[in-house]
Design an enzyme around this catalytic site. Structure first.
Site, PDB file in Angstrom:
ATOM      1  N   SER A 152       0.858  -1.192   0.000  1.00  0.00           N
ATOM      2  CA  SER A 152       0.000   0.000   0.000  1.00  0.00           C
ATOM      3  C   SER A 152       0.889   1.236   0.000  1.00  0.00           C
ATOM      4  CB  SER A 152      -0.858   0.011   1.278  1.00  0.00           C
ATOM      5  OG  SER A 152      -1.422   1.289   1.473  1.00  0.00           O
ATOM      6  N   TYR A 165      -1.042  -0.941  10.371  1.00  0.00           N
ATOM      7  CA  TYR A 165      -1.241  -1.222   8.939  1.00  0.00           C
ATOM      8  C   TYR A 165       0.008  -0.844   8.141  1.00  0.00           C
ATOM      9  CZ  TYR A 165      -3.436  -1.059   4.282  1.00  0.00           C
ATOM     10  OH  TYR A 165      -3.751  -1.257   2.957  1.00  0.00           O
TER      11      TYR A 165
HETATM   12  N1  LIG Z   1      -8.541  -0.426  -1.580  1.00  0.00           N
HETATM   13  C1  LIG Z   1      -7.457   0.311  -1.513  1.00  0.00           C
HETATM   14  O1  LIG Z   1      -7.491   1.529  -1.762  1.00  0.00           O
HETATM   15  C2  LIG Z   1      -6.144  -0.323  -1.131  1.00  0.00           C
HETATM   16  C3  LIG Z   1      -5.008   0.493  -1.140  1.00  0.00           C
HETATM   17  C4  LIG Z   1      -3.790  -0.053  -0.812  1.00  0.00           C
HETATM   18  C5  LIG Z   1      -3.689  -1.395  -0.499  1.00  0.00           C
HETATM   19  N2  LIG Z   1      -4.798  -2.182  -0.474  1.00  0.00           N
HETATM   20  C6  LIG Z   1      -4.633  -3.600  -0.144  1.00  0.00           C
HETATM   21  O2  LIG Z   1      -5.325  -4.392  -1.081  1.00  0.00           O
HETATM   22  C7  LIG Z   1      -5.681  -5.643  -0.477  1.00  0.00           C
HETATM   23  C8  LIG Z   1      -7.158  -5.915  -0.754  1.00  0.00           C
HETATM   24  O3  LIG Z   1      -7.934  -4.917  -0.104  1.00  0.00           O
HETATM   25  P1  LIG Z   1      -9.318  -4.374  -0.687  1.00  0.00           P
HETATM   26  O4  LIG Z   1      -9.228  -2.922  -0.682  1.00  0.00           O
HETATM   27  O5  LIG Z   1      -9.655  -5.084  -1.939  1.00  0.00           O
HETATM   28  O6  LIG Z   1     -10.278  -4.787   0.524  1.00  0.00           O
HETATM   29  P2  LIG Z   1     -11.648  -5.589   0.595  1.00  0.00           P
HETATM   30  O7  LIG Z   1     -12.565  -5.231  -0.518  1.00  0.00           O
HETATM   31  O8  LIG Z   1     -12.080  -5.412   1.998  1.00  0.00           O
HETATM   32  O9  LIG Z   1     -11.212  -7.119   0.368  1.00  0.00           O
HETATM   33  C9  LIG Z   1     -10.486  -7.824   1.327  1.00  0.00           C
HETATM   34  C10 LIG Z   1     -10.545  -9.301   0.993  1.00  0.00           C
HETATM   35  O10 LIG Z   1      -9.773 -10.014   1.949  1.00  0.00           O
HETATM   36  C11 LIG Z   1     -10.606 -10.982   2.587  1.00  0.00           C
HETATM   37  N3  LIG Z   1     -10.157 -11.162   3.981  1.00  0.00           N
HETATM   38  C12 LIG Z   1     -10.189 -10.239   4.979  1.00  0.00           C
HETATM   39  N4  LIG Z   1      -9.752 -10.809   6.114  1.00  0.00           N
HETATM   40  C13 LIG Z   1      -9.430 -12.096   5.823  1.00  0.00           C
HETATM   41  C14 LIG Z   1      -8.927 -13.185   6.586  1.00  0.00           C
HETATM   42  N5  LIG Z   1      -8.684 -13.064   7.914  1.00  0.00           N
HETATM   43  N6  LIG Z   1      -8.688 -14.361   5.967  1.00  0.00           N
HETATM   44  C15 LIG Z   1      -8.957 -14.499   4.644  1.00  0.00           C
HETATM   45  N7  LIG Z   1      -9.423 -13.512   3.870  1.00  0.00           N
HETATM   46  C16 LIG Z   1      -9.664 -12.317   4.461  1.00  0.00           C
HETATM   47  C17 LIG Z   1     -12.022 -10.404   2.483  1.00  0.00           C
HETATM   48  O11 LIG Z   1     -13.047 -11.377   2.609  1.00  0.00           O
HETATM   49  P3  LIG Z   1     -13.672 -11.780   4.062  1.00  0.00           P
HETATM   50  O12 LIG Z   1     -13.893 -10.507   4.806  1.00  0.00           O
HETATM   51  O13 LIG Z   1     -14.922 -12.545   3.750  1.00  0.00           O
HETATM   52  O14 LIG Z   1     -12.644 -12.665   4.717  1.00  0.00           O
HETATM   53  C18 LIG Z   1     -11.957  -9.864   1.065  1.00  0.00           C
HETATM   54  O15 LIG Z   1     -12.087 -10.903   0.118  1.00  0.00           O
HETATM   55  C19 LIG Z   1      -5.351  -5.519   1.014  1.00  0.00           C
HETATM   56  O16 LIG Z   1      -4.124  -6.173   1.286  1.00  0.00           O
HETATM   57  C20 LIG Z   1      -5.204  -4.001   1.196  1.00  0.00           C
HETATM   58  O17 LIG Z   1      -4.349  -3.688   2.272  1.00  0.00           O
HETATM   59  C21 LIG Z   1      -6.039  -1.666  -0.777  1.00  0.00           C
END
Ligand SMILES: NC(=O)c1ccc[n+]([C@@H]2O[C@H](COP(=O)([O-])OP(=O)(O)OC[C@H]3O[C@@H](n4cnc5c(N)ncnc54)[C@H](OP(=O)(O)O)[C@@H]3O)[C@@H](O)[C@H]2O)c1
Length: 263
Positions: A152, A165
C-alpha cells in the site's frame, strides 16, 4: 509476439481475499487473460461462492472458491492442504488478503496490532512457504512462477493513526527482495504492487458519497484525479504474471495515480 505477451493461458492461480475489491479484480483479469483455474479465498463463504460463480461465467477458465481464515496459521495450512489435494503445480500466488486497521496510538491495542500483522505480514510469507513445492514444480528460467504481495502507499507514509497497517505493509516491501533472492534458484519471481486509493470495501466510507465535499477534495488532490478501478490493478497483475513481466523480480511497483508525488 503481442498475441501471447500478456496471455495467462493455461495458468493455475491462487488469489487470497478474492471475494471482493482488488483480489476479485485480479482474479477476473487472470481469467479473462486465459487462466485455466483461479482459486479465490476469503472467510465469508457465501460471498466467496457467489463471486466464484460470477467470475466463472466470464471466461473459459474456472474460478474456484476455498473459504478460510488466513489470519491463523491453521487457516494457512488448511488452504495449502486443500490446494495440494487438487493441483500438481501452481503458477501464480497473489497474497492479497489484508485488513486496514487504524487507531490513535493511545488507543492501539495488542489485539489489533497482532491481527494486522498476522493477516497482512505473516500469512503472505508462510502461505508462500506452504506452496513452495507447487510453485517450483514446473517453473523454469523461461517460464518462472510468480509470487505477488499487495502492499500500500501507506507503507512509505508516516500517518500516526495507521501505525500497525503501515508497518505491516512496510514489512512486506522489505521482504520482497529478500524472498526474491531466496527463491531465485527455484525460478520463482517475487514482486509487490503498492496500490494507492482504489474502489473497494476497505475504502467504501471515503467514496460511498461521491458528491461529498471530502471525496471531491480528495480526487482534486490526487494527481490522477480519480480512484483506481479493476482495470488498473488487473492490468499490472497480468503484466507481472505473464511473459510481459518475466524479467521483474524483487520489485515494488507503486500503482497510485501519483499519490506519492503529491502529499
Ligand atoms: N482499496 C485500496 O485503496 C487499497 C489500497 C492499498 C492497499 N490495499 C490492499 O489491497 C488488499 C485488498 O484490499 P481491498 O481494498 O480489496 O479490501 P476488501 O474489498 O475489503 O477485500 C479484502 C478481501 O480479503 C478478505 N479477507 C479479509 N480478512 C481475511 C482473513 N482473515 N482471511 C482471509 N481472507 C480475508 C475479504 O473477505 P472476508 O472478509 O470474507 O474474509 C476480502 O475478500 C489488502 O491487502 C489491502 O491492504 C487496498
Amino acid at each position: 509476439m503481442i498475441e501471447t505477451l500478456f496471455s495467462m493461458a493455461g495458468k493455475v492461480c491462487v488469489v487470497t481475499g478474492g471475494s471482493s475489491g482488488l483480489g476479485s479484480y485480479m482474479a477476473q483479469g487472470f481469467l479473462e487473460a486465459g487462466a485455466a483455474r483461479v482459486y479465490i479465498t476469503a472467510r465469508s463463504e457465501q460471498k466467496l461462492e457467489e463471486k466464484a460463480a460470477e467470475l466463472s461465467q466470464l471466461a473459459e477458465g474456472e474460478c474456484v472458491a476455498l473459504a478460510g481464515d488466513l489470519a491463523t496459521l491453521k487457516g494457512v495450512e488448511a488452504l495449502s492442504a486443500a490446494i495440494h489435494e487438487k493441483e500438481q503445480n501452481i503458477d501464480v500466488l497473489v497474497n492479497n488478503a489484508g485488513i486496514g486497521t487504524g487507531a490513535r496510538f493511545d488507543a492501539l491495542t495488542a489485539f489489533d496490532w497482532d491481527r494486522t500483522m498476522d493477516l497482512n505480514l505473516r500469512s503472505p510469507l508462510f502461505l508462500t512457504q506452504a506452496f513452495l513445492d507447487l510453485l517450483k514444480n514446473t517453473a523454469t528460467a523461461e517460464e518462472p512462477s510468480r509470487v505477488i504481495f499487495i502492499s500500500s502507499v501507506a507503507a512509505s507514509e508516516v500517518f500516526a493513526h495507521v501505525m500497525a497497517y503501515s508497518t505491516s505493509k512496510n514489512g512486506l516491501e522489505h521482504l520482497t527482495p529478500q524472498l526474491a533472492l531466496a527463491l531465485a534458484d527455484d525460478y520463482i519471481l517475487v514482486n509487490t504492487i503498492a496500490p494507492g486509493r482504489f474502489y473497494s470495501e476497505m475504502t467504501r466510507s471515503s467514496w460511498q458519497e461521491p458528491d461529498s465535499e471530502s471525496f471531491k477534495a480528495e480526487l482534486q488532490r490526487l494527481p490522477a484525479h480519480r480512484y483506481g478501478g479493476p482495470e488498473d490493478i488487473a492490468g499490472v497483475a497480468i503484466m507481472l504474471c505473464s511473459r510481459a513481466g518475466a524479467y521483474f523480480t524483487g520489485e515494488v511497483l507503486n500503482l497510485d495515480g501519483g499519490h506519492r508525488i503529491r502529499r
